[in-house]
Design a protein around this motif. Structure first.
Motif, PDB file in Angstrom:
ATOM      1  N   LYS A   1      32.449  36.651  47.975  1.00  0.00           N
ATOM      2  CA  LYS A   1      32.829  35.573  47.056  1.00  0.00           C
ATOM      3  C   LYS A   1      31.680  35.248  46.097  1.00  0.00           C
ATOM      4  O   LYS A   1      31.893  35.065  44.892  1.00  0.00           O
ATOM      5  CB  LYS A   1      33.230  34.333  47.844  1.00  0.00           C
ATOM      6  CG  LYS A   1      34.572  34.445  48.553  1.00  0.00           C
ATOM      7  CD  LYS A   1      34.917  33.145  49.271  1.00  0.00           C
ATOM      8  CE  LYS A   1      36.299  33.233  49.913  1.00  0.00           C
ATOM      9  NZ  LYS A   1      36.660  31.989  50.648  1.00  0.00           N
ATOM     10  N   ALA A   2      30.469  35.199  46.644  1.00  0.00           N
ATOM     11  CA  ALA A   2      29.300  34.861  45.822  1.00  0.00           C
ATOM     12  C   ALA A   2      29.022  35.932  44.774  1.00  0.00           C
ATOM     13  O   ALA A   2      28.454  35.644  43.705  1.00  0.00           O
ATOM     14  CB  ALA A   2      28.075  34.676  46.710  1.00  0.00           C
ATOM     15  N   ALA A   3      29.451  37.173  45.060  1.00  0.00           N
ATOM     16  CA  ALA A   3      29.207  38.279  44.139  1.00  0.00           C
ATOM     17  C   ALA A   3      30.358  38.499  43.161  1.00  0.00           C
ATOM     18  O   ALA A   3      30.392  39.511  42.460  1.00  0.00           O
ATOM     19  CB  ALA A   3      28.944  39.552  44.920  1.00  0.00           C
ATOM     20  N   GLY A   4      31.297  37.558  43.111  1.00  0.00           N
ATOM     21  CA  GLY A   4      32.410  37.670  42.174  1.00  0.00           C
ATOM     22  C   GLY A   4      33.758  37.924  42.822  1.00  0.00           C
ATOM     23  O   GLY A   4      34.785  37.999  42.140  1.00  0.00           O
ATOM     24  N   GLY A   5      33.766  38.093  44.156  1.00  0.00           N
ATOM     25  CA  GLY A   5      35.033  38.215  44.871  1.00  0.00           C
ATOM     26  C   GLY A   5      35.583  39.616  44.990  1.00  0.00           C
ATOM     27  O   GLY A   5      36.662  39.813  45.558  1.00  0.00           O
TER      28      GLY A   5
ATOM     29  N   VAL B   1      45.767  42.475  53.526  1.00  0.00           N
ATOM     30  CA  VAL B   1      45.973  41.178  54.175  1.00  0.00           C
ATOM     31  C   VAL B   1      44.689  40.358  54.185  1.00  0.00           C
ATOM     32  O   VAL B   1      44.702  39.147  53.930  1.00  0.00           O
ATOM     33  CB  VAL B   1      46.509  41.378  55.613  1.00  0.00           C
ATOM     34  CG1 VAL B   1      46.522  40.058  56.371  1.00  0.00           C
ATOM     35  CG2 VAL B   1      47.910  41.972  55.574  1.00  0.00           C
ATOM     36  N   ILE B   2      43.559  41.005  54.482  1.00  0.00           N
ATOM     37  CA  ILE B   2      42.269  40.301  54.488  1.00  0.00           C
ATOM     38  C   ILE B   2      41.973  39.728  53.109  1.00  0.00           C
ATOM     39  O   ILE B   2      41.544  38.577  52.965  1.00  0.00           O
ATOM     40  CB  ILE B   2      41.136  41.263  54.923  1.00  0.00           C
ATOM     41  CG1 ILE B   2      41.299  41.634  56.399  1.00  0.00           C
ATOM     42  CG2 ILE B   2      39.765  40.610  54.713  1.00  0.00           C
ATOM     43  CD1 ILE B   2      40.405  42.772  56.840  1.00  0.00           C
ATOM     44  N   GLY B   3      42.205  40.535  52.072  1.00  0.00           N
ATOM     45  CA  GLY B   3      41.966  40.060  50.715  1.00  0.00           C
ATOM     46  C   GLY B   3      42.807  38.844  50.376  1.00  0.00           C
ATOM     47  O   GLY B   3      42.305  37.852  49.812  1.00  0.00           O
ATOM     48  N   LYS B   4      44.077  38.901  50.747  1.00  0.00           N
ATOM     49  CA  LYS B   4      44.982  37.779  50.468  1.00  0.00           C
ATOM     50  C   LYS B   4      44.577  36.549  51.265  1.00  0.00           C
ATOM     51  O   LYS B   4      44.596  35.422  50.747  1.00  0.00           O
ATOM     52  CB  LYS B   4      46.419  38.182  50.804  1.00  0.00           C
ATOM     53  CG  LYS B   4      47.457  37.126  50.448  1.00  0.00           C
ATOM     54  CD  LYS B   4      48.863  37.639  50.733  1.00  0.00           C
ATOM     55  CE  LYS B   4      49.912  36.596  50.359  1.00  0.00           C
ATOM     56  NZ  LYS B   4      51.286  37.103  50.637  1.00  0.00           N
ATOM     57  N   GLN B   5      44.206  36.743  52.528  1.00  0.00           N
ATOM     58  CA  GLN B   5      43.854  35.633  53.404  1.00  0.00           C
ATOM     59  C   GLN B   5      42.642  34.856  52.894  1.00  0.00           C
ATOM     60  O   GLN B   5      42.608  33.626  52.946  1.00  0.00           O
ATOM     61  CB  GLN B   5      43.554  36.172  54.813  1.00  0.00           C
ATOM     62  CG  GLN B   5      43.090  35.132  55.814  1.00  0.00           C
ATOM     63  CD  GLN B   5      44.226  34.275  56.354  1.00  0.00           C
ATOM     64  OE1 GLN B   5      45.386  34.676  56.290  1.00  0.00           O
ATOM     65  NE2 GLN B   5      43.909  33.103  56.875  1.00  0.00           N
ATOM     66  N   PHE B   6      41.647  35.589  52.363  1.00  0.00           N
ATOM     67  CA  PHE B   6      40.394  34.935  51.987  1.00  0.00           C
ATOM     68  C   PHE B   6      40.159  34.875  50.473  1.00  0.00           C
ATOM     69  O   PHE B   6      39.074  34.531  50.019  1.00  0.00           O
ATOM     70  CB  PHE B   6      39.222  35.639  52.675  1.00  0.00           C
ATOM     71  CG  PHE B   6      39.274  35.545  54.170  1.00  0.00           C
ATOM     72  CD1 PHE B   6      38.872  34.381  54.816  1.00  0.00           C
ATOM     73  CD2 PHE B   6      39.753  36.594  54.934  1.00  0.00           C
ATOM     74  CE1 PHE B   6      38.939  34.279  56.197  1.00  0.00           C
ATOM     75  CE2 PHE B   6      39.825  36.505  56.324  1.00  0.00           C
ATOM     76  CZ  PHE B   6      39.415  35.331  56.959  1.00  0.00           C
ATOM     77  N   GLY B   7      41.191  35.209  49.707  1.00  0.00           N
ATOM     78  CA  GLY B   7      41.084  35.109  48.257  1.00  0.00           C
ATOM     79  C   GLY B   7      40.107  36.102  47.654  1.00  0.00           C
ATOM     80  O   GLY B   7      39.398  35.783  46.689  1.00  0.00           O
ATOM     81  N   LEU B   8      40.076  37.335  48.205  1.00  0.00           N
ATOM     82  CA  LEU B   8      39.161  38.362  47.727  1.00  0.00           C
ATOM     83  C   LEU B   8      39.925  39.472  47.011  1.00  0.00           C
ATOM     84  O   LEU B   8      41.089  39.742  47.334  1.00  0.00           O
ATOM     85  CB  LEU B   8      38.384  38.970  48.900  1.00  0.00           C
ATOM     86  CG  LEU B   8      37.619  38.007  49.810  1.00  0.00           C
ATOM     87  CD1 LEU B   8      36.992  38.776  50.967  1.00  0.00           C
ATOM     88  CD2 LEU B   8      36.573  37.239  49.033  1.00  0.00           C
ATOM     89  N   ASP B   9      39.280  40.118  46.075  1.00  0.00           N
ATOM     90  CA  ASP B   9      39.847  41.270  45.388  1.00  0.00           C
ATOM     91  C   ASP B   9      39.271  42.516  46.053  1.00  0.00           C
ATOM     92  O   ASP B   9      38.233  43.037  45.647  1.00  0.00           O
ATOM     93  CB  ASP B   9      39.483  41.222  43.897  1.00  0.00           C
ATOM     94  CG  ASP B   9      40.096  42.387  43.110  1.00  0.00           C
ATOM     95  OD1 ASP B   9      40.898  43.134  43.703  1.00  0.00           O
ATOM     96  OD2 ASP B   9      39.752  42.537  41.927  1.00  0.00           O
ATOM     97  N   LEU B  10      39.959  42.979  47.097  1.00  0.00           N
ATOM     98  CA  LEU B  10      39.463  44.102  47.885  1.00  0.00           C
ATOM     99  C   LEU B  10      40.185  45.389  47.494  1.00  0.00           C
ATOM    100  O   LEU B  10      41.410  45.399  47.355  1.00  0.00           O
ATOM    101  CB  LEU B  10      39.657  43.839  49.376  1.00  0.00           C
ATOM    102  CG  LEU B  10      38.951  42.599  49.944  1.00  0.00           C
ATOM    103  CD1 LEU B  10      39.251  42.466  51.441  1.00  0.00           C
ATOM    104  CD2 LEU B  10      37.451  42.667  49.700  1.00  0.00           C
ATOM    105  N   VAL B  11      39.414  46.462  47.355  1.00  0.00           N
ATOM    106  CA  VAL B  11      39.971  47.766  47.021  1.00  0.00           C
ATOM    107  C   VAL B  11      39.798  48.692  48.221  1.00  0.00           C
ATOM    108  O   VAL B  11      38.690  48.838  48.742  1.00  0.00           O
ATOM    109  CB  VAL B  11      39.262  48.376  45.793  1.00  0.00           C
ATOM    110  CG1 VAL B  11      39.787  49.777  45.514  1.00  0.00           C
ATOM    111  CG2 VAL B  11      39.444  47.481  44.577  1.00  0.00           C
ATOM    112  N   ALA B  12      40.905  49.286  48.674  1.00  0.00           N
ATOM    113  CA  ALA B  12      40.842  50.231  49.788  1.00  0.00           C
ATOM    114  C   ALA B  12      40.538  51.626  49.252  1.00  0.00           C
ATOM    115  O   ALA B  12      41.270  52.148  48.407  1.00  0.00           O
ATOM    116  CB  ALA B  12      42.164  50.239  50.552  1.00  0.00           C
ATOM    117  N   ALA B  13      39.438  52.212  49.724  1.00  0.00           N
ATOM    118  CA  ALA B  13      39.041  53.559  49.299  1.00  0.00           C
ATOM    119  C   ALA B  13      39.424  54.549  50.396  1.00  0.00           C
ATOM    120  O   ALA B  13      38.805  54.567  51.463  1.00  0.00           O
ATOM    121  CB  ALA B  13      37.536  53.612  49.046  1.00  0.00           C
TER     122      ALA B  13
END
Length: 326
Positions: free
Chosen positions: A150-154, A173-185
């Protein structure tokens, strides 16, 4: 007929018989070798599990047992190879949930139908997937990692061992739960994903506990969270997804062995008894437990029921994610 000709014919006959005997031995050896197909590269968690079982199954089955890595497409190639194999009890497929339960949900044409093309032989363990942090990631636990992202821009990248796998949906699901923009590689198996995590090419990954456990013990990466509702004996200090408020991952994956449809019952029974005896050996059980598995025998019928139930649970999760089969 001259004596020279009679001698030549006799020698030729003896040579033909010798060659025939050698060919017969070669054929017998080929027929008595049991192949265990593994859909992921050597060096990963599933490969390590297969090699532990293969070594001990040799004594139980009375023949050579080899691991045949057919890596690629999340186990799809190995599953297709099982479908094409002769149903003679000498070709098996050691797989976890992804290849058998998940691929048919995420692909329009995986090239196999578990219900028609496979027969469950025996299940031998369950396990959980986990979130692990690369050694170079500053965060020491899951909450600190979330705060750091989050501190690094999410935004952050997380490795997964195969596309359209349960780890991919976990990342979502983790991204949605914690409001993060996560990319699965996605990677072609856990081994190349682990290589990038150990090299700090990616900051985090989602995979099975057996994939991470040894490097976690060595301090080369940190398992930060495990799926399911119960903490793992091999990782007693690591919180569960349930503790972290992440829902939908209560059904834990399984490990099982499958044979081609049409394999004779006598062969299936012999194989199942062999698996049951092997995992009951104390040192084998200890090795598998140390890898993060919960060892327990399931008959072919029980494995079949578990596979169907697991697939039904994940069908709902995948549908809810909006993922469209490719």
């Amino acid at each position: 007929m001259t004596s020279h000709r009679r001698s030549f014919i006799a020698c030729a006959s003896r040579l033909a018989l010798a060659l025939s005997a050698v060919a017969g031995i070669g054929l017998a050896q080929a027929q008595s070798t049991t192949r265990i197909l593994v859909g992921f590269p050597a060096g990963g968690g599933t490969d390590a599990v297969a090699r532990i079982l293969a070594e001990r199954l040799q004594a139980e089955l009375g023949n050579s047992v080899v691991v045949d890595n057919k890596a690629g497409a999340g186990g799809q190639l190995a599953a297709q190879a099982l479908k094409a194999a002769a149903p003679d009890g000498h070709t098996l497929f050691l797989s976890h949930d992804h290849s058998v339960s998940i691929l048919p949900l995420t692909m329009k044409n995986p090239g196999f139908d578990p219900a028609k093309d496979f027969v469950p032989v025996a299940g031998f363990a369950t396990f959980v997937n986990a979130v692990a942090l690369s050694g170079g990631t500053p965060a020491r636990d899951f909450k600190a990692w979330v705060d750091g992202v989050k501190a690094a821009g999410g935004k952050a990248t997380m490795g997964i061992p195969a596309p359209a796998s349960t780890p991919q949906f976990a990342v979502q699901v983790i991204g949605k739960q914690f409001g993060l923009d996560l990319v699965a590689a996605p990677y072609r198996g856990s081994a190349p994903m682990m290589a990038d995590m150990l090299g700090n090419t990616i900051p985090a990954g989602v995979g099975s506990v057996p994939d991470f456990i040894e490097n976690n013990k060595a301090g080369k990466l940190r398992v930060a969270a495990v799926m399911g509702t119960q903490r793992q004996a091999a990782l007693p200090d690591v919180p569960t997804f349930t503790e972290l408020g992440i829902k939908g991952f209560e059904e834990v994956p399984y490990y099982g062995i499958f044979a081609p449809a049409g394999t004779p019952k006598a062969s299936l029974d012999k194989l199942a008894v062999g698996v049951q005896k092997v995992i009951a050996q104390p040192d084998v059980k200890d090795k598998l437990t140390a890898m993060g598995l919960t060892v327990g025998y399931m008959s072919g019928a029980e494995l079949g029921k578990r596979e169907v139930a697991y697939r039904e649970v994940w069908a709902k999760i995948i549908q809810a994610s909006g993922y469209q089969p490719q």
